[in-house]
Design a protein around this motif. Sequence first.
Motif, PDB file in Angstrom:
ATOM      1  N   ILE A 114     -30.285  14.952 -14.052  1.00 15.49           N
ATOM      2  CA  ILE A 114     -30.548  15.049 -12.606  1.00 15.49           C
ATOM      3  C   ILE A 114     -29.260  15.355 -11.865  1.00 15.49           C
ATOM      4  CG2 ILE A 114     -31.278  13.768 -10.574  1.00 15.49           C
ATOM      5  CD1 ILE A 114     -33.005  12.057 -12.332  1.00 15.49           C
ATOM      6  N   GLN A 115     -28.206  14.622 -12.242  1.00 19.65           N
ATOM      7  CA  GLN A 115     -26.913  14.775 -11.597  1.00 19.65           C
ATOM      8  C   GLN A 115     -26.462  16.232 -11.608  1.00 19.65           C
ATOM      9  OE1 GLN A 115     -25.110  12.476 -10.113  1.00 19.65           O
ATOM     10  NE2 GLN A 115     -23.451  13.893  -9.689  1.00 19.65           N
ATOM     11  N   ARG A 116     -26.526  16.857 -12.771  1.00 15.58           N
ATOM     12  CA  ARG A 116     -26.021  18.226 -12.871  1.00 15.58           C
ATOM     13  C   ARG A 116     -26.902  19.199 -12.102  1.00 15.58           C
ATOM     14  NH1 ARG A 116     -24.196  16.326 -17.723  1.00 15.58           N
ATOM     15  NH2 ARG A 116     -21.923  16.306 -17.832  1.00 15.58           N
ATOM     16  N   ILE A 176     -22.534  13.100  -4.683  1.00 13.45           N
ATOM     17  CA  ILE A 176     -23.916  13.155  -5.141  1.00 13.45           C
ATOM     18  C   ILE A 176     -24.075  12.171  -6.281  1.00 13.45           C
ATOM     19  CG2 ILE A 176     -25.518  14.553  -6.464  1.00 13.45           C
ATOM     20  CD1 ILE A 176     -25.135  16.762  -4.693  1.00 13.45           C
ATOM     21  N   THR A 177     -25.063  11.317  -6.207  1.00 16.48           N
ATOM     22  CA  THR A 177     -25.410  10.446  -7.327  1.00 16.48           C
ATOM     23  C   THR A 177     -26.915  10.588  -7.535  1.00 16.48           C
ATOM     24  OG1 THR A 177     -25.434   8.677  -5.693  1.00 16.48           O
ATOM     25  CG2 THR A 177     -23.568   8.719  -7.168  1.00 16.48           C
ATOM     26  N   PRO A 178     -27.413  10.258  -8.734  1.00 13.63           N
ATOM     27  CA  PRO A 178     -28.835  10.542  -8.998  1.00 13.63           C
ATOM     28  C   PRO A 178     -29.800   9.811  -8.069  1.00 13.63           C
ATOM     29  CG  PRO A 178     -27.801   9.418 -10.855  1.00 13.63           C
ATOM     30  CD  PRO A 178     -26.726   9.791  -9.944  1.00 13.63           C
ATOM     31  N   THR A 205     -20.463  12.656 -15.359  1.00 15.09           N
ATOM     32  CA  THR A 205     -20.727  11.515 -16.226  1.00 15.09           C
ATOM     33  C   THR A 205     -20.591  10.212 -15.460  1.00 15.09           C
ATOM     34  OG1 THR A 205     -19.755  12.813 -17.985  1.00 15.09           O
ATOM     35  CG2 THR A 205     -20.094  10.491 -18.429  1.00 15.09           C
ATOM     36  N   THR A 206     -19.561  10.093 -14.662  1.00 20.33           N
ATOM     37  CA  THR A 206     -19.369   8.840 -13.934  1.00 20.33           C
ATOM     38  C   THR A 206     -20.283   8.778 -12.721  1.00 20.33           C
ATOM     39  OG1 THR A 206     -17.681   7.309 -13.220  1.00 20.33           O
ATOM     40  CG2 THR A 206     -17.455   9.501 -12.389  1.00 20.33           C
ATOM     41  N   ARG A 207     -20.504   9.910 -12.073  1.00 16.79           N
ATOM     42  CA  ARG A 207     -21.363   9.895 -10.890  1.00 16.79           C
ATOM     43  C   ARG A 207     -22.801   9.549 -11.270  1.00 16.79           C
ATOM     44  NH1 ARG A 207     -17.895  14.171  -9.238  1.00 16.79           N
ATOM     45  NH2 ARG A 207     -19.250  15.808 -10.025  1.00 16.79           N
TER      46      ARG A 207
END
Lengths: 411, 145
Positions: free
Chosen positions: A268-270, A250-252, A223-225
């Motif tokens: 995307i993040q997940r 990792i960030t989007p 959530t934060t990333r």
Amino acid sequence: MKQETTTKTSYHIPVGPIHPALKEPVYFEFEISGERIVDVNVKLGHVHRGVEWASRKRNPIQVLYLAERICGICSFCHPAAFTLAVETAADIQVPERAEYLRVIQGELERITSHILWAGVAAHEIGFDTVLYFTWQIREKALDLTEYLTGNRVTKGIMTIGGIRRDITPDMLPRIKKDLNFFKDNFEKLRHIFLDDKTIKMRSQGAGILTKKDALKLCAVGPTTRASGVKKDVRVDTSYFAYGDLDIDYITPDVLTGEVNGDVYDRIIQRLLEVKQSIGLIEQCIDQMPAGDIVSEPKIPKLMNQLKKVNGEGVGRHEAPRGEVIHYVKFDGHSENPYTWKVRAPTYNNILPWIPMLKGEQIADIPIVAASTDPCMSCTNRVAIVNDNKRYELTKEQLHSLSVEKTRRVLK
Amino acid sequence: MAKGLTKSFKRALWVYHCNSGSCNGCDIEIIAALCPRYDVERFGIRLVGTPRHADVLLVTGPVTRQMEDKVKRVYEQMPDPKAVICVGNCGNTGDVFYESYNLVGPINKILPVDVHVIGCPPRPEAIINAVAKAWVKLETLEAKK
Ligand code: SF4
């Protein structure tokens, strides 16, 4: 609801605790004006089972199984954080092979959990075909989990000072085969989630959490990333074998070049994290040294050692949903923990719901709420039951409680 | 499916799932039973969104104090004939949460449970088996009419 009003009024919609859109009991009160959400109030406490209290009547090995059942989806990360805390308190050295095996289990759990989430998210926007597709992949991941641990959901794989099952060379081909299966299907998933028009329409620009809010509200994990905050326990502190592995935040924007902090970014993040986890498992399999998998195989001896411990420890682990912190204290007399405190990631990720949901439409509630991958059974520890009177906590109280608790845990 | 099914219970079986404070372990196995590998929908078993449409109630979790009256209300809203299945050890006995101060379970203290499914969590096969057993009960009730 469609009455003609000349004066502007807002109305309240209660959702929960039992509601088809919710997988777990939680209670929301939405203040609605027209189709827009003006304010949100969250009430918790329906799944409070007194787990922390119960730990004082169990010995550390029993607590492992209790920790596992805080949440069935994170059934590795709670025992993991608990063992880390106990190992710090008792100063136990873990064999190196066990550290690698723990990473494999942790990452496998992340894959399972993120795929599960992808299915739930698709279901929330009414895309059930994708739910079935993702759960089919998830069954494969569960098969692998069962192959490695003997169980599908609650695995009972962690133990203090190591891990309970080894991976022998004859198991490797099967693991590699399954990892390749995930990689192939990952491409399909990526295509569905990132290129599909419906998903884009529902998720882009919905439930925005700005970087500022993410930092202010102490959001954790994906959530934060997804809002661009570089925070990951696996990189920040090198526990288990993460220090030896090639791992980075990792960030989007890795994929899209920008960070919006919306639901789309969290998807995307997940997906990126699933890919990262597959890579990490492969690295572990290649680099794993030979050796013992547990520092003290005789449980009675271990228990004796733990009985003498007088001290405290904090364990932090990056669970699929974010950082989980366990604090444990032993008093040196009894073999049971003197106290045990759990801070699950959803605890931090609930407050971001408020900025995310404000101004959104009612229909966006499920997908926005689901986008943080909430897990109520981890979080329900704030409703205070006293003389059969229930005190409900407002969000300010909840926030200050949360801050207080974090301070307490970090002390 | 289960032996002894007569023609008297003609409807497809609809199931409502109520979480009374579980750890999610059982809940995801219930969903797993609905998904492609186990696919109970091919037998006409469906998860529905409201107890008013349901024939069978699946309860998971050890029933926390806050959920007690809600679980009862869900049960009362179901039309007759109905059957209750308790999924998972913690609803049956308390499991790892035994002696906790905030539990009012086991579930059979609150609702008349027809089928107990043990396991923590039980495998999807066991859950499907339990639903089939509940079906037999509904059959019998219907046949008596
Ligand atoms: S029986 Fe076990 S897996 Fe199922 S809800 Fe209870 S504790 Fe969780």
